[in-house]
Design a protein around this motif. Structure first.
Motif, PDB file in Angstrom:
ATOM      1  N   CYS A  24       0.847  -1.207   0.000  1.00  0.00           N
ATOM      2  CA  CYS A  24       0.000   0.000   0.000  1.00  0.00           C
ATOM      3  C   CYS A  24       0.876   1.248   0.000  1.00  0.00           C
ATOM      4  O   CYS A  24       1.814   1.345   0.792  1.00  0.00           O
ATOM      5  CB  CYS A  24      -0.891  -0.026   1.236  1.00  0.00           C
ATOM      6  SG  CYS A  24      -1.885   1.449   1.460  1.00  0.00           S
ATOM      7  N   ILE A  25       0.564   2.199  -0.860  1.00  0.00           N
ATOM      8  CA  ILE A  25       1.340   3.451  -0.890  1.00  0.00           C
ATOM      9  C   ILE A  25       0.596   4.570  -0.139  1.00  0.00           C
ATOM     10  O   ILE A  25       0.966   5.729  -0.216  1.00  0.00           O
ATOM     11  CB  ILE A  25       1.690   3.880  -2.340  1.00  0.00           C
ATOM     12  CG1 ILE A  25       0.426   4.012  -3.192  1.00  0.00           C
ATOM     13  CG2 ILE A  25       2.709   2.935  -2.967  1.00  0.00           C
ATOM     14  CD1 ILE A  25       0.674   4.660  -4.554  1.00  0.00           C
ATOM     15  N   VAL A  26      -0.469   4.190   0.556  1.00  0.00           N
ATOM     16  CA  VAL A  26      -1.255   5.096   1.407  1.00  0.00           C
ATOM     17  C   VAL A  26      -1.742   6.328   0.623  1.00  0.00           C
ATOM     18  O   VAL A  26      -1.750   7.449   1.136  1.00  0.00           O
ATOM     19  CB  VAL A  26      -0.472   5.494   2.686  1.00  0.00           C
ATOM     20  CG1 VAL A  26      -1.428   5.853   3.807  1.00  0.00           C
ATOM     21  CG2 VAL A  26       0.443   4.383   3.153  1.00  0.00           C
ATOM     22  N   ILE A  44      -8.201   6.176   6.699  1.00  0.00           N
ATOM     23  CA  ILE A  44      -6.745   6.081   6.554  1.00  0.00           C
ATOM     24  C   ILE A  44      -6.096   7.321   7.162  1.00  0.00           C
ATOM     25  O   ILE A  44      -6.556   8.440   6.942  1.00  0.00           O
ATOM     26  CB  ILE A  44      -6.350   5.976   5.059  1.00  0.00           C
ATOM     27  CG1 ILE A  44      -6.891   4.665   4.469  1.00  0.00           C
ATOM     28  CG2 ILE A  44      -4.838   6.054   4.873  1.00  0.00           C
ATOM     29  CD1 ILE A  44      -6.687   4.536   2.978  1.00  0.00           C
ATOM     30  N   PHE A 103      -5.267   2.278   9.060  1.00  0.00           N
ATOM     31  CA  PHE A 103      -5.944   1.796   7.845  1.00  0.00           C
ATOM     32  C   PHE A 103      -7.042   0.842   8.310  1.00  0.00           C
ATOM     33  O   PHE A 103      -6.823  -0.338   8.505  1.00  0.00           O
ATOM     34  CB  PHE A 103      -4.969   1.081   6.907  1.00  0.00           C
ATOM     35  CG  PHE A 103      -5.522   0.911   5.514  1.00  0.00           C
ATOM     36  CD1 PHE A 103      -6.783   0.374   5.289  1.00  0.00           C
ATOM     37  CD2 PHE A 103      -4.786   1.310   4.408  1.00  0.00           C
ATOM     38  CE1 PHE A 103      -7.301   0.240   4.015  1.00  0.00           C
ATOM     39  CE2 PHE A 103      -5.292   1.182   3.124  1.00  0.00           C
ATOM     40  CZ  PHE A 103      -6.554   0.647   2.932  1.00  0.00           C
ATOM     41  N   CYS A 150      -7.404   1.180  -6.752  1.00  0.00           N
ATOM     42  CA  CYS A 150      -6.096   1.004  -6.099  1.00  0.00           C
ATOM     43  C   CYS A 150      -4.976   0.845  -7.135  1.00  0.00           C
ATOM     44  O   CYS A 150      -4.982  -0.088  -7.935  1.00  0.00           O
ATOM     45  CB  CYS A 150      -6.133  -0.215  -5.182  1.00  0.00           C
ATOM     46  SG  CYS A 150      -4.551  -0.493  -4.366  1.00  0.00           S
ATOM     47  N   PRO A 151      -3.995   1.749  -7.116  1.00  0.00           N
ATOM     48  CA  PRO A 151      -2.928   1.685  -8.133  1.00  0.00           C
ATOM     49  C   PRO A 151      -1.995   0.490  -7.987  1.00  0.00           C
ATOM     50  O   PRO A 151      -1.352   0.085  -8.948  1.00  0.00           O
ATOM     51  CB  PRO A 151      -2.176   3.012  -7.946  1.00  0.00           C
ATOM     52  CG  PRO A 151      -2.505   3.463  -6.577  1.00  0.00           C
ATOM     53  CD  PRO A 151      -3.839   2.893  -6.209  1.00  0.00           C
ATOM     54  N   THR A 152      -1.907  -0.057  -6.785  1.00  0.00           N
ATOM     55  CA  THR A 152      -0.993  -1.190  -6.594  1.00  0.00           C
ATOM     56  C   THR A 152      -1.741  -2.527  -6.425  1.00  0.00           C
ATOM     57  O   THR A 152      -1.122  -3.551  -6.152  1.00  0.00           O
ATOM     58  CB  THR A 152      -0.098  -0.963  -5.351  1.00  0.00           C
ATOM     59  OG1 THR A 152      -0.948  -0.869  -4.210  1.00  0.00           O
ATOM     60  CG2 THR A 152       0.747   0.287  -5.475  1.00  0.00           C
ATOM     61  N   CYS A 184      -3.484  -3.635  -4.068  1.00  0.00           N
ATOM     62  CA  CYS A 184      -3.217  -4.302  -2.788  1.00  0.00           C
ATOM     63  C   CYS A 184      -4.471  -4.450  -1.934  1.00  0.00           C
ATOM     64  O   CYS A 184      -4.433  -5.108  -0.900  1.00  0.00           O
ATOM     65  CB  CYS A 184      -2.133  -3.566  -2.021  1.00  0.00           C
ATOM     66  SG  CYS A 184      -2.652  -1.949  -1.471  1.00  0.00           S
ATOM     67  N   ILE A 185      -5.579  -3.841  -2.364  1.00  0.00           N
ATOM     68  CA  ILE A 185      -6.837  -4.041  -1.632  1.00  0.00           C
ATOM     69  C   ILE A 185      -7.717  -4.935  -2.504  1.00  0.00           C
ATOM     70  O   ILE A 185      -7.984  -4.630  -3.669  1.00  0.00           O
ATOM     71  CB  ILE A 185      -7.503  -2.683  -1.253  1.00  0.00           C
ATOM     72  CG1 ILE A 185      -8.796  -2.925  -0.443  1.00  0.00           C
ATOM     73  CG2 ILE A 185      -7.783  -1.795  -2.446  1.00  0.00           C
ATOM     74  CD1 ILE A 185      -9.312  -1.686   0.275  1.00  0.00           C
TER      75      ILE A 185
HETATM   76  S1  SF4 Z   1      -5.868   2.768  -3.024  1.00  0.00           S
HETATM   77 FE1  SF4 Z   1      -4.527   1.021  -2.622  1.00  0.00          FE
HETATM   78  S2  SF4 Z   1      -2.509   1.925  -2.349  1.00  0.00           S
HETATM   79 FE2  SF4 Z   1      -3.984   3.580  -2.143  1.00  0.00          FE
HETATM   80  S3  SF4 Z   1      -4.402   3.683   0.084  1.00  0.00           S
HETATM   81 FE3  SF4 Z   1      -5.955   2.358  -0.814  1.00  0.00          FE
HETATM   82  S4  SF4 Z   1      -5.125   0.298  -0.580  1.00  0.00           S
HETATM   83 FE4  SF4 Z   1      -3.429   1.708  -0.313  1.00  0.00          FE
END
Ligand code: SF4
Ligand code: SF4
Length: 186
Positions: free
Chosen positions: A74-76, A91, A116, A133-135, A137-138
């Motif tokens: 996650c890049i928050v 968050i 989070f 989510c760009p990565t 991860c969710i």
């Molecule tokens: S969108 Fe993805 S990277 Fe961004 S805060 Fe949410 S879980 Fe983290």
């Protein structure tokens, strides 16, 4: 009087016939079919429920159930929280004074996740957070049996920082900012 009695008897016979029909049909129990079975939605006779949790219905691989967050990736960025139509993602980020690592897809991490939380009691399983989510991860998992008698148990925390770490990282950032400002006035 005779007519009413006959009508009453006929109705009773009709009702009993239906009851007996269902009683015999109940000898057949529903079998949990694979979701890929073309007859998955076929009408089944007899008992149409399964003995949950001993037996479980097959669910699609892309089903939207319990959310999970791979916090290391996650890049928050807060995009998921902004996209959530019911505001069930909370968050709190802390800025880092320099890059703190990379996610598995190579994205640079510059923020710490102090908090989070996802309140699954409010979540309506729309999946929007997973789309933005760009990565990636969710994600929505196939876990759906999360019943509890306490609503607060449905708030899932994914941040892994300790109270002390949060205090330290915040102090680091404040010091960094102060030094930057001081350097400007020199
Ligand atoms: S969108 Fe993805 S990277 Fe961004 S805060 Fe949410 S879980 Fe983290
Ligand atoms: S699935 Fe929808 S409602 Fe649930 S947390 Fe994600 S965006 Fe919010």
């Amino acid at each position: 009087m005779l007519k009413t009695t006959i009508q009453g008897l006929l109705t009773a016979v009709k009702g009993l016939t239906l009851t007996i029909k269902h009683l015999f049909a109940a000898r057949t129990a529903r079998r949990s079919k694979d979701i890929k079975d073309p007859n998955y939605f076929e009408r089944q006779d007899g008992v149409t429920t399964v003995q949950f949790p001993k037996e479980k219905m097959s669910i699609p691989e892309v089903a939207r159930y319990q959310l999970d967050v791979e916090i290391d990736d996650c890049i928050v960025c807060d995009l998921c929280a902004k996209a959530c139509p019911v505001d069930c993602i909370t968050i709190e980020s802390i800025k880092a004074t320099e890059a703190i690592g990379k996610t598995s897809d190579g994205s640079v991490k510059r923020l710490y996740a102090a908090q989070f939380d996802i309140d699954m009691a409010k979540c309506m399983y729309c999946g929007l957070c997973t789309v933005v989510c760009p990565t990636e991860c969710i994600t929505m998992t196939n876990q759906y049996d999360k019943s509890t008698s306490k609503l607060t148990d449905l708030i899932y925390g994914f941040a892994e920082m300790s109270e002390q770490e949060i205090v330290d990282r915040k102090a680091e950032w404040t010091k960094f900012q102060a030094e930057k400002e001081a350097a400007k006035t020199k």
